[in-house]
Scaffold this motif. Structure first.
Motif, short mmCIF file in Angstrom:
data_model
loop_
_atom_site.label_atom_id
_atom_site.label_comp_id
_atom_site.label_asym_id
_atom_site.label_seq_id
_atom_site.Cartn_x
_atom_site.Cartn_y
_atom_site.Cartn_z
N PHE A 34 0.83 -1.21 0.00
CA PHE A 34 0.00 0.00 0.00
C PHE A 34 0.86 1.26 0.00
O PHE A 34 0.50 2.27 -0.60
CB PHE A 34 -0.90 -0.04 1.24
CG PHE A 34 -1.69 1.20 1.49
CD1 PHE A 34 -2.84 1.49 0.76
CD2 PHE A 34 -1.32 2.10 2.49
CE1 PHE A 34 -3.58 2.63 1.00
CE2 PHE A 34 -2.06 3.24 2.75
CZ PHE A 34 -3.19 3.51 2.01
N HIS A 35 2.02 1.21 0.66
CA HIS A 35 2.86 2.39 0.83
C HIS A 35 3.85 2.59 -0.31
O HIS A 35 4.50 3.64 -0.38
CB HIS A 35 3.62 2.30 2.15
CG HIS A 35 2.73 2.20 3.34
ND1 HIS A 35 1.97 3.26 3.81
CD2 HIS A 35 2.44 1.15 4.16
CE1 HIS A 35 1.26 2.88 4.86
NE2 HIS A 35 1.52 1.61 5.08
N THR A 50 -1.95 11.27 -4.90
CA THR A 50 -1.36 9.94 -5.07
C THR A 50 -0.40 9.67 -3.92
O THR A 50 0.78 9.49 -4.10
CB THR A 50 -0.63 9.83 -6.42
OG1 THR A 50 0.36 10.87 -6.50
CG2 THR A 50 -1.60 9.97 -7.58
N GLU A 51 -0.97 9.63 -2.72
CA GLU A 51 -0.16 9.46 -1.51
C GLU A 51 0.08 8.01 -1.15
O GLU A 51 0.86 7.73 -0.24
CB GLU A 51 -0.80 10.20 -0.35
CG GLU A 51 -0.87 11.70 -0.58
CD GLU A 51 -1.52 12.45 0.56
OE1 GLU A 51 -1.30 13.65 0.65
OE2 GLU A 51 -2.25 11.82 1.35
N ASN A 52 -0.60 7.08 -1.83
CA ASN A 52 -0.38 5.66 -1.61
C ASN A 52 -0.58 4.93 -2.93
O ASN A 52 -0.98 5.55 -3.93
CB ASN A 52 -1.29 5.11 -0.49
CG ASN A 52 -2.76 5.28 -0.82
OD1 ASN A 52 -3.25 4.76 -1.82
ND2 ASN A 52 -3.48 6.03 0.00
N LEU A 53 -0.32 3.63 -2.95
CA LEU A 53 -0.34 2.91 -4.22
C LEU A 53 -1.76 2.74 -4.77
O LEU A 53 -1.93 2.70 -6.00
CB LEU A 53 0.35 1.55 -4.08
CG LEU A 53 0.56 0.77 -5.37
CD1 LEU A 53 1.34 1.59 -6.40
CD2 LEU A 53 1.26 -0.57 -5.09
N ILE A 54 -2.76 2.65 -3.92
CA ILE A 54 -4.14 2.56 -4.44
C ILE A 54 -4.48 3.82 -5.22
O ILE A 54 -4.96 3.76 -6.36
CB ILE A 54 -5.16 2.33 -3.30
CG1 ILE A 54 -4.96 0.94 -2.66
CG2 ILE A 54 -6.60 2.47 -3.83
CD1 ILE A 54 -5.85 0.68 -1.46
N GLU A 55 -4.19 4.95 -4.61
CA GLU A 55 -4.49 6.22 -5.28
C GLU A 55 -3.66 6.38 -6.55
O GLU A 55 -4.18 6.83 -7.59
CB GLU A 55 -4.22 7.38 -4.32
CG GLU A 55 -5.14 7.38 -3.11
CD GLU A 55 -4.70 8.31 -2.00
OE1 GLU A 55 -5.36 8.31 -0.95
OE2 GLU A 55 -3.68 9.02 -2.17
N ARG A 56 -2.40 6.00 -6.51
CA ARG A 56 -1.54 6.14 -7.68
C ARG A 56 -2.00 5.22 -8.81
O ARG A 56 -2.08 5.64 -9.98
CB ARG A 56 -0.08 5.86 -7.32
CG ARG A 56 0.87 5.89 -8.50
CD ARG A 56 0.87 7.23 -9.22
NE ARG A 56 1.68 7.17 -10.43
CZ ARG A 56 1.65 8.06 -11.40
NH1 ARG A 56 0.85 9.11 -11.32
NH2 ARG A 56 2.41 7.92 -12.47
N ALA A 57 -2.29 3.95 -8.50
CA ALA A 57 -2.72 3.02 -9.55
C ALA A 57 -4.05 3.45 -10.15
O ALA A 57 -4.27 3.31 -11.36
CB ALA A 57 -2.82 1.60 -8.99
N ALA A 58 -4.93 4.01 -9.32
CA ALA A 58 -6.20 4.53 -9.85
C ALA A 58 -5.95 5.71 -10.77
O ALA A 58 -6.58 5.84 -11.82
CB ALA A 58 -7.13 4.92 -8.70
#
Length: 198
Positions: free
Chosen positions: A77-78, A112-120
């Motif tokens: 996640f991080h 995009t502070e974590n990988l979920i947000e970045r991948a989205a």
């Protein structure tokens, strides 16, 4: 089928669990991202103990014994420097199930502070299918504006609102309805609930 699957810190672990169970039985591979709040919520809602994403996959496999045909790659996640943080890597779609309103707001704002947000964010900018399954009720005006903006940006909003025309008998039936709707949007008939015949 190659997916990014994310659990993003909202109530509704049953929807994630039943989706992962069905996905396990479909050939392909997926990247799995689980937020720390999702681990806590999953533990509480299923009255079990999970401390890492692998524990959720183990729980699903032990509880329902799916016919394993799908390979899962765990991503932290991080880790915003992960392979799936870049559009140079390709996947068919991303599913966020369940999705917290914090995550909805972050994706909508381009944070995009974590990988979920970045991948989205990558999914949207690369014009890949992004399916967001919010589990909140009622919606306030901020929620509705964020959801509308995500829809306008190209995401598909699939509220975790199961139907009842299939005469569900168990909670798993309700989970399967939402999981089945996700698969429909992915172009896959997973056979999780009977179709409405009219």
């Amino acid at each position: 089928m190659k997916l990014v699957v994310a659990l993003a810190g909202a109530s509704g672990s049953i929807y994630a669990a039943r989706f992962l169970k069905a996905l396990s039985e479909i050939p392909g591979e997926s990247y799995l991202i689980v937020s720390p709040p999702s681990l806590r919520i999953f533990s509480e809602e299923y009255e079990t103990s999970v401390s890492k994403p692998e524990d959720i996959l183990d729980f699903v496999q032990v509880k329902w014994k799916p016919d394993l045909k799908h390979k899962f790659h765990i991503r932290s996640f991080h880790d915003i420097g992960s392979d799936i943080a870049s559009g140079s890597n390709v996947w068919d779609a991303m599913v966020v199930v369940p999705c917290s309103m914090k995550t909805v707001a972050s994706i909508n704002s381009g944070l995009t502070e974590n990988l979920i947000e970045r991948a989205a964010d990558v999914s949207l900018k690369e014009r890949r299918r992004l399916i967001v399954v919010p589990r909140e009720t009622p919606y306030n005006r901020v929620h509705l504006r964020n959801l509308l903006s995500l829809d306008e940006a190209g995401a598909i909003i699939l509220p975790a609102s199961p139907g009842f025309y299939q005469n569900p008998k168990t909670l798993d039936d309700l989970g399967d309805f939402i999981a089945g709707r996700i698969f429909n949007l992915l172009g896959v008939d997973a056979g999780l609930y009977p179709k409405w015949e009219g």
